[in-house]
Design a protein around this motif. Structure first.
Motif, PDB file in Angstrom:
ATOM      1  N   ARG A   1      31.123  46.561  55.305  1.00 40.80           N
ATOM      2  CA  ARG A   1      30.167  46.357  54.208  1.00 40.80           C
ATOM      3  C   ARG A   1      30.644  45.280  53.248  1.00 40.80           C
ATOM      4  NH1 ARG A   1      29.701  52.138  52.240  1.00 40.80           N
ATOM      5  NH2 ARG A   1      30.334  52.941  54.234  1.00 40.80           N
TER       6      ARG A   1
ATOM      7  N   LYS B   1      33.834  50.647  55.304  1.00 42.44           N
ATOM      8  CA  LYS B   1      33.873  49.985  54.001  1.00 42.44           C
ATOM      9  C   LYS B   1      34.200  48.501  54.163  1.00 42.44           C
ATOM     10  CE  LYS B   1      35.815  50.542  49.414  1.00 42.44           C
ATOM     11  NZ  LYS B   1      36.707  51.347  48.570  1.00 42.44           N
TER      12      LYS B   1
ATOM     13  N   TRP C   1      28.613  41.802  52.421  1.00 42.09           N
ATOM     14  CA  TRP C   1      28.233  41.386  51.064  1.00 42.09           C
ATOM     15  C   TRP C   1      28.869  40.047  50.698  1.00 42.09           C
ATOM     16  CZ3 TRP C   1      24.203  42.766  48.587  1.00 42.09           C
ATOM     17  CH2 TRP C   1      23.646  44.014  48.779  1.00 42.09           C
TER      18      TRP C   1
ATOM     19  N   TYR D   1      28.521  52.144  58.845  1.00 41.67           N
ATOM     20  CA  TYR D   1      29.454  51.033  58.812  1.00 41.67           C
ATOM     21  C   TYR D   1      30.651  51.374  57.935  1.00 41.67           C
ATOM     22  CZ  TYR D   1      25.573  48.481  60.812  1.00 41.67           C
ATOM     23  OH  TYR D   1      24.566  48.064  61.626  1.00 41.67           O
TER      24      TYR D   1
END
Length: 84
Positions: free
Chosen positions: A7, A4, A11, A2
């Motif tokens: 991600r 950046k 998150w 994945y």
């Protein structure tokens, strides 16, 4: 793997959901009248937030694909000079 950005978005979604459930728990323990509506909001957000993240990523992927398809190939100067 994945990217950046994917991600970071994942998150951020996890953090939002955890925060909603923590607030719901605190309101429930304290006996607030807003505990049940907050819990319902948390349940709805459990489905809404990941769906929106997925759609946003899909939109970005399609927008980048269209942008790349609309770009014209750059011609080199060497080809132009060989025609003379």
């Amino acid at each position: 793997m994945y990217s950046k950005g994917q991600r970071i978005m994942a998150w951020a979604g996890i953090a939002c959901l955890l925060l909603l459930y923590i607030v719901s728990f605190i309101l429930g323990v304290s006996g607030s009248k807003q505990a049940f509506p907050m819990f319902i909001a948390s349940l709805l957000a459990t489905f809404f937030i990941p769906t929106m993240i997925y759609l946003f990523q899909l939109f970005l992927k399609n927008a980048r694909g269209r942008q790349m398809m609309n770009e014209e190939p750059i011609e080199s100067d060497e080809e132009d000079s060989s025609d003379n």
